[in-house]
Each structure stands twice: as structure tokens, then as C-alpha cells.
Design an enzyme around this catalytic site. Sequence first.
Site, short mmCIF file in Angstrom:
data_model
loop_
_atom_site.label_atom_id
_atom_site.label_comp_id
_atom_site.label_asym_id
_atom_site.label_seq_id
_atom_site.Cartn_x
_atom_site.Cartn_y
_atom_site.Cartn_z
CG HIS A 18 -2.09 0.91 1.11
ND1 HIS A 18 -1.97 2.29 1.14
CD2 HIS A 18 -3.41 0.65 0.94
CE1 HIS A 18 -3.17 2.83 1.01
NE2 HIS A 18 -4.06 1.85 0.88
N GLY A 59 4.82 22.54 10.08
CA GLY A 59 6.16 21.97 10.16
C GLY A 59 7.10 22.50 9.11
CG HIS A 87 9.79 12.13 12.74
ND1 HIS A 87 10.37 10.89 12.90
CD2 HIS A 87 9.66 12.65 14.00
CE1 HIS A 87 10.58 10.66 14.18
NE2 HIS A 87 10.15 11.72 14.87
CB THR A 122 12.00 6.85 12.37
OG1 THR A 122 11.55 7.62 13.50
CG2 THR A 122 13.51 6.66 12.45
#
Length: 298
Positions: free
Chosen positions: A82, A163, A168, A170
Amino acid sequence: MDKLIECIPNFSEGRNQETIDGLVETAKGVQGVTLLDHSSDTNHNRSVFTLVGDEDGIQEVAFQLVKYASEHIDMTKHEGGHPRMGATDVVPFVPIKNITADECVEISKKVAKRVNDELDIPIFLYEDSASTPARRNLAKVRKGQFEGMPEKLLQDEWAPDYGERKIHPTAGVTAIGARMPLVAFNVNLDTDDVTIAKKIAKIVRGSSGGFKYCKGIGLMLEDRNIAQVSMNMVNYEGTPLYRTFETIKFEAKRYGVNIIGSEVIGLTPAKALVDVAEYYLQVEDFDYNKQVLENHLI
């Protein structure tokens, strides 16, 4: 009467049972919220949770789940069928009772801001919450997936709504928004040729000229060695399930392929299934509101 909101977060983990169990416990640990359903798929490597709650509870559980996922899912190691761009890939809020779509938009923005402020995960707003028309469609937002996001965020038109222009490391990127109910509907084919599923998906999905309210991809179910047309029906009345099902059946015949089954992922509005029954039974002058027993009991 109390307001009731549904939240259906999707997580990029469908194989690690310990992580999935942790998400379940997190969901159950927030007051004012009920976990109605959760399902995981090893081929998609994805889990879908369905929760309902009041305004405060649904915001808190969404945040806590994103937080748990960011701490336990590493996107640098993620593989699955997916499309995905984050540990928590998408968080939709859906109005259920005594609440408007606009109010759900405001809830989505509050959660998005908190996630970015406290977890430093960049957020795209999508669907009814989208800041630009180009961001309404989740497929466009997610294009490039986790691996392509660092470069995508540097493009002029793809600055996050919350942001900085960096993922990020991970947990990646998360999409948060408000939308109306959809049905996750998959159709399985008796072939191991995934290119056939991909060709059929292109025919049925709206973005490539198919049905307006259908989003679809073709993928392989490795554990069963069969191909699947995986769809999100974003307006099951505008494009009913039977319409895509019959089109997939028709198109598959040209390759000598048959449908061997279908599946609905997570919860679905009853009317979406009743509409299918009405079509195949050729029921005349059927009134869903008056002739379904459960509607009277509710």
C-alpha cells in the site's frame, strides 16, 4: 445531545503484532472514545482503526496513537503493497452525529498543530481540510511516498501545512483532514499477474478517467499469490460498489481472468451494502429508510 465524531487512522504496520497490540491498548486507554474495529493486512503492511468519540476524546486518542506509532514504527525499514508516507499515514475525522463537517475541519487542524508542535512530524491537511485544491486528493499528497518526501517537501507548492520542509527521520509525514464516510473495497482476481490489476485499477479510478468517486490501485497479495484491485470509494452513493465490481469483472474477462472474491476493510455504512443487494436482487421501489428493520429500531 453529545457530538459524535469518527476517526479512522491508518498505520504503516500490519505485521508486527506487538506494535499492533500497543496501538490497540493506546486506543482503549483514552476516555470518551470507543474502538469499534481494527484490522491489519500483512500484504499491505497496514492497519486501519475505527474509533468514535466526543470532541475532546477523539482529539486526544488521535494524538496518542500518532505518538505511539512514531515511537514504534520505523519507516526506513517499511515495505508493503500500500502507498504510504508516514508511520501514521493518514488521520481522517468524519462527522457522525450533531456535528458539522466544518467543525471536523477545525478538529483536524487542532490535532495537526499539536502533532507537529509536540512530535515534530510535518503535516499535510487534505480533503475538506485542504489548504489548496491540489491537496484535497490524498493520492496527490502522498505521491512520492516516504522515500520521495524529502525532495517533494522542497518543491515550492509542497511546503507542509504544519512543520518545516523536512520529514521526521523515522515517522515520515502524516496527512490529517476531515471527510465524509468512505468504503475501503477490494476485489481479488484469479491471476498472479499484477499488471492486469494495475490496468483495471487505472480504468476504474476517477483520476485516470474512470468513476469520479473511486480511487484505486493494483497490487499483489503475496501470501495468496493473487492480484488485487484495491479501492477507496469516497462517495458510495455517487459511485456505488456494484458499479466498480461489474466494471472490474467486465475488464478482467479480456485477459481471461475472473473475480474470486471481494472484501470490505473496516466498518462501512449499511446503505453501501444495501444498495448492492438492491441492485443484484432488482428490488423495485425499495426505500432504505422505511424498509430496513434496524433503521426503525435505531
